[in-house]
Design a protein around this motif. Structure first.
Motif, PDB file in Angstrom:
ATOM      1  N   UNK A   1       2.207   7.491  -4.897  1.00 22.33           N
ATOM      2  CA  UNK A   1       0.989   8.201  -4.478  1.00 22.33           C
ATOM      3  C   UNK A   1       1.181   9.713  -4.452  1.00 22.33           C
ATOM      4  N   UNK A   2       2.345  10.164  -3.979  1.00 15.83           N
ATOM      5  CA  UNK A   2       2.580  11.614  -3.856  1.00 15.83           C
ATOM      6  C   UNK A   2       2.507  12.347  -5.191  1.00 15.83           C
ATOM      7  N   UNK A   3       3.068  11.812  -6.288  1.00 13.25           N
ATOM      8  CA  UNK A   3       2.932  12.528  -7.562  1.00 13.25           C
ATOM      9  C   UNK A   3       1.474  12.740  -7.973  1.00 13.25           C
ATOM     10  N   UNK A   4       0.622  11.757  -7.715  1.00 11.10           N
ATOM     11  CA  UNK A   4      -0.805  11.914  -8.035  1.00 11.10           C
ATOM     12  C   UNK A   4      -1.409  13.005  -7.165  1.00 11.10           C
TER      13      UNK A   4
ATOM     14  N   UNK B   1       0.847  -1.199   0.000  1.00 13.59           N
ATOM     15  CA  UNK B   1       0.000   0.000   0.000  1.00 13.59           C
ATOM     16  C   UNK B   1       0.875   1.239   0.000  1.00 13.59           C
ATOM     17  N   UNK B   2       0.551   2.165  -0.880  1.00 13.96           N
ATOM     18  CA  UNK B   2       1.244   3.461  -0.907  1.00 13.96           C
ATOM     19  C   UNK B   2       0.202   4.555  -0.694  1.00 13.96           C
ATOM     20  N   UNK B   3       0.507   5.471   0.220  1.00 11.58           N
ATOM     21  CA  UNK B   3      -0.445   6.526   0.587  1.00 11.58           C
ATOM     22  C   UNK B   3       0.193   7.899   0.394  1.00 11.58           C
ATOM     23  N   UNK B   4      -0.656   8.879   0.158  1.00 11.71           N
ATOM     24  CA  UNK B   4      -0.268  10.287   0.235  1.00 11.71           C
ATOM     25  C   UNK B   4      -1.518  11.078   0.572  1.00 11.71           C
TER      26      UNK B   4
ATOM     27  N   UNK C   1      -8.299  24.799   2.692  1.00  9.41           N
ATOM     28  CA  UNK C   1      -9.540  24.596   1.933  1.00  9.41           C
ATOM     29  C   UNK C   1      -9.790  23.161   1.491  1.00  9.41           C
ATOM     30  N   UNK C   2      -8.716  22.387   1.289  1.00 11.96           N
ATOM     31  CA  UNK C   2      -8.916  21.070   0.676  1.00 11.96           C
ATOM     32  C   UNK C   2      -8.089  19.991   1.370  1.00 11.96           C
ATOM     33  N   UNK C   3      -8.604  18.775   1.281  1.00  9.62           N
ATOM     34  CA  UNK C   3      -7.837  17.585   1.640  1.00  9.62           C
ATOM     35  C   UNK C   3      -7.855  16.660   0.427  1.00  9.62           C
ATOM     36  N   UNK C   4      -6.684  16.206   0.027  1.00 14.57           N
ATOM     37  CA  UNK C   4      -6.560  15.263  -1.080  1.00 14.57           C
ATOM     38  C   UNK C   4      -5.925  13.994  -0.544  1.00 14.57           C
ATOM     39  N   UNK C   5      -6.588  12.886  -0.721  1.00 12.83           N
ATOM     40  CA  UNK C   5      -6.054  11.596  -0.282  1.00 12.83           C
ATOM     41  C   UNK C   5      -5.880  10.661  -1.461  1.00 12.83           C
ATOM     42  N   UNK C   6      -4.757   9.957  -1.491  1.00 15.34           N
ATOM     43  CA  UNK C   6      -4.440   9.041  -2.594  1.00 15.34           C
ATOM     44  C   UNK C   6      -3.969   7.711  -2.025  1.00 15.34           C
TER      45      UNK C   6
END
Length: 783
Positions: free
Chosen positions: A573-576, A540-543, A549-554
């Motif tokens: 994950x971080x590049x996305x 599993x890879x997370x970022x 204003x925003x939360x982005x989860x990948x």
């Protein structure tokens, strides 16, 4: 009134019959009028179609829509029922003409049904077209006219009329034949759809095109003649072509559609999704999927939340992979190993509890708790590292040691407050590996938790330093929902604002990771608090990133759990995540919560509050809870000779010649690794020979670790290699004596390493220095 009563008394039977007829007429209309199953339809925040799931009977029948576009309304009335707004549900003139024509031809050749009658016929589907059925239709049509407005009747018709094949209703037909919303149809397109229900089994797009064209153009000619459209519009309309094969319906958010269908099957649901952002995120995921799949990494998921409304702005549950790689699985709510993405919550918890300051030095040395032996990603140790740097670099050993110090059960209670639904077992089940991915969570819950941190800071700054009682609430993808953040309160919800702010300050540091790969992706100009994670076995890879204003989860990985080399959060994950943030408006950084902070003097080298012995200090704002932390323990006041080369005391030097200096001293094991990364670290000078010393030394083992099971390999000549024993001594110049199982094996000075060749089995090492200090360690030599 008296006459009516008398009439009823004289005509009881007739009165009863009339009453029964009236009651029967009143209740004759079915309720609801239509019971057909409908498709599940989801639209964006501005009502753009995102996707639809076909009805259970295999028909593309969208849920009932209470609006009809004016163009289609005009076309259908002109084509089907010119006197629609004047008749009571049936048109006697049309019925008479139809009856006359049918009698003349010896069969039903012409219908005289109004739109109202056609609505009744659609509701009574499957009935034979007989004169008796026509009478029933007329009766029900008049009843419908009394029960509903003309507009309502038109909406019934538009929602349930057949448009050829398995397409039912104007909404479905508009998307299937013209790939757009009914409100965006031209006059020619509206006219095309208006003539289709007249004979949907014979004439529809792709079949009998010539007849369909003639019917459409006749209707357009009629609209010209009654001045509904002008000559130019007419000429442009008849020049338009007819639709051919049906378009596939949009599948902009297929996994969100799947999620909605589980709870609201057959309904039209307006979501909070921003369709432009959704399309952009889809493109980003597709682009990265093409690269990742070359390394046999097939799945990914992205969730974007609006912090201030807690609405879902983009929902990508998986990549456009194939069924063999489970493309239909919605990863967003599936439990996966968390990797390191829980570390910020431990850091914030320790700040909030006053157990830590942002830059307090924490140990990064070989560590073992029973059989558990955590390691950093790069397999090296820093000896001592600032806590904030340990977090931003995602070092594992400091995190485990911090969890041990803070308390496993104590931290577990913080996580339970976050309502991570996949945290199903007690704290002891996970152990200290909890902080490194020993537990499971899902992208939805993790993004929700990070959004709660951002929201706490926002509300504190915007509401006169107050909190809200429901900061860590569930996000929503339903446009009809409005998130309630609870009541204002002076009490923190989970973490105080200062602890969150200091945590985010650490997370926004764009630091070079342990490897140098992939950093061309990251734009340091954007201020984002972000954290990556990688689970054991590269599964599993997370970022996850947060702004005001925003939360982005990948999440990136394989749905079946297969690990792959290179499946690392920072590389996959971080590049996305950063590409998605590039598609979002830039956000200013959080305001510093001064009401929860205080400026204090901090020791630069240790990160602790400065003690009198600290000679290099700075002013820093810390959280109020941090005021109870202890002063710096690593700066000592030592006494040197006038040349500052050796330590002395009054037993061996005149007081007038003694110089006093502050010295930064780490415990021996920390110092052993720290000096390899910090070449300017100066160990304590030796004592001058002849000085009386206090017995305040310390010894620590470097190798082996407690209860290690060690295999000694053989060299090419068949000889067994020796075991190298290592210790760290606070005064390396001291002579140290080594024993294996109470048998003396030798002594060392300055460099404390001893080569031994123990037999197979369990052993005890004993180390005693010349001052009488002693330590022991157990280990085992295995086959």
């Amino acid at each position: 009134m008296a006459r009516l009563v008398n009439y009823i008394k004289r005509n009881k039977i007739k009165t009863v019959i009339i009453s029964v007829v009236i009651i029967a007429y009143y209740f004759c209309l079915p309720n609801p009028l239509f019971k057909d199953p409908t498709a599940t339809v989801i639209t964006s925040s501005n009502n753009t179609l995102l996707g639809a799931q076909i009805a259970k009977d295999g028909q593309w029948r969208f849920p009932y829509n209470d609006s009809v576009p004016n163009k289609f309304k005009t076309c259908i009335v002109q084509f089907e029922d010119e006197y629609f707004y004047k008749h009571p549900g049936f048109n006697p003139v049309s019925i008479f003409k139809a009856l006359k024509a049918n009698l003349k031809n010896g069969g039903i050749k012409r219908g005289g049904s109004t739109i109202t009658q056609q609505v009744i016929r659609l509701a009574r589907q499957g009935q034979k077209r007989t004169y008796f059925e026509k009478i029933i239709e007329i009766i029900l049509a008049t009843r419908l006219e009394l029960a509903a407005s003309k507009h309502k009747i038109l909406t019934y018709y538009a929602s349930h009329a057949p448009f050829g094949g398995n397409v039912v209703g104007l909404d479905a037909a508009s998307w299937r034949y013209f790939n757009r919303n009914p409100n965006a149809l031209s006059w020619a397109e509206s006219a095309t759809l208006a003539v289709l229900p007249n004979a949907p089994s014979l004439i529809y797009p792709g079949k009998n095109q010539e007849q369909l064209l003639k019917k459409r153009n006749r209707l357009l000619k009629k609209l010209l003649e009654n001045r509904t459209i002008d000559t130019l519009t007419y000429q442009l309309s008849i020049a338009e072509g007819l639709p051919q094969k049906p378009y596939p319906l949009p599948q902009t958010a297929p996994h969100l559609l799947q999620k909605v269908a589980q709870e609201q099957f057959g309904k039209h649901v307006q979501t909070t999704v921003d369709v432009k952002l959704q399309n952009r995120v889809n493109y980003i995921v597709n682009t990265h999927y093409n690269k990742l799949s070359q390394n046999e990494i097939y799945n990914a998921a992205v969730l974007v939340l609006d912090v201030k409304t807690r609405q879902v702005l983009a929902y990508v549950g998986n990549t456009p992979t194939d069924k063999a790689h489970q493309k239909d699985v919605d990863i967003i709510d599936k439990p996966r190993s968390t990797g390191s993405v829980l570390k910020p919550f431990l850091y914030a918890a320790m700040l909030d509890a006053g157990d830590l300051l942002p830059n307090t030095l924490v140990a990064d040395v070989p560590t073992q708790y029973g059989s558990y032996n955590p390691e950093n990603y790069n397999k090296t140790y820093d000896g001592a590292v600032f806590a904030s740097r340990a977090l931003s670099r995602s070092l594992n050993v400091p995190a485990v040691r911090m969890l041990q110090e803070f308390g496993l059960d104590r931290f577990y209670q913080y996580l339970k407050f976050l309502k991570l639904k996949d945290l199903k077992y007690n704290a002891n089940h996970y152990g200290l590996s909890l902080i490194l991915g020993g537990a499971e969570s899902n992208l939805w819950d993790l993004c929700k938790s990070y959004a709660g941190l951002s929201s706490t800071l926002n509300h504190f700054s915007e509401n006169s330093s107050t909190y809200f009682s429901n900061e860590f609430c569930e996000p929503t993808f339903l446009a009809s929902d409005k998130i309630e953040f609870g009541k204002k309160t002076a009490d923190k919800t989970l973490f105080d604002a200062a602890s969150i702010y200091l945590t985010f300050e650490s997370l926004k540091e764009v630091n070079r990771p342990e490897s140098d790969e992939s950093w061309e992706f990251f734009d340091g100009s954007k201020q984002i608090a972000w954290k990556t994670g990688t689970s054991f076995g590269f599964r599993d890879a997370w970022a996850i990133g947060a702004t005001k204003d925003y939360v982005v989860g990948v999440w990136v990985g394989n749905a079946d759990g297969e690990g792959r080399p290179g499946l690392v959060g920072v590389q996959t994950a971080a590049p996305i995540m950063f590409d998605v943030f590039d598609a979002l408006p830039n956000s200013p950084w959080f305001l510093k919560p001064f009401d929860e902070m205080q400026a204090v003097t901090i020791c630069k080298q240790s990160g602790h509050r400065a003690s009198p012995n600290c000679d290099d200090v700075e002013e820093k704002y810390i959280q109020l809870a941090g005021l109870k932390t202890k002063p710096c323990p690593y700066h000592l006041l030592i006494h040197l000779d006038k040349n500052e080369t050796v330590q002395v005391n009054s037993s061996c030097e005149d007081l007038a010649n003694i110089r006093h200096e502050s010295w930064f001293v780490l415990p021996p094991l920390m110092a052993f690794y720290y000096k390899t990364k910090n070449p300017f670290y100066k160990p304590l000078p030796k004592f001058r020979a002849g000085c009386l010393m206090q017995n305040n030394v310390s010894i620590e083992f470097i190798y082996p670790k407690e209860n290690n099971s060690i295999f000694l390999p053989k060299s090419f000549d068949g000889k067994t290699n020796e075991l190298i024993l290592k210790i760290a001594h606070s005064k390396p110049e001291t002579t140290v004596f080594w024993y294996i199982d109470e048998t003396y094996v030798g002594s060392t000075k300055d460099i404390h390493e001893m080569a031994v060749l123990p037999k197979i089995g369990k052993h005890i090492i004993t180390v005693v220095d010349e001052l009488g200090n002693e330590i022991k360690r157990r280990f085992e030599i295995s086959n």
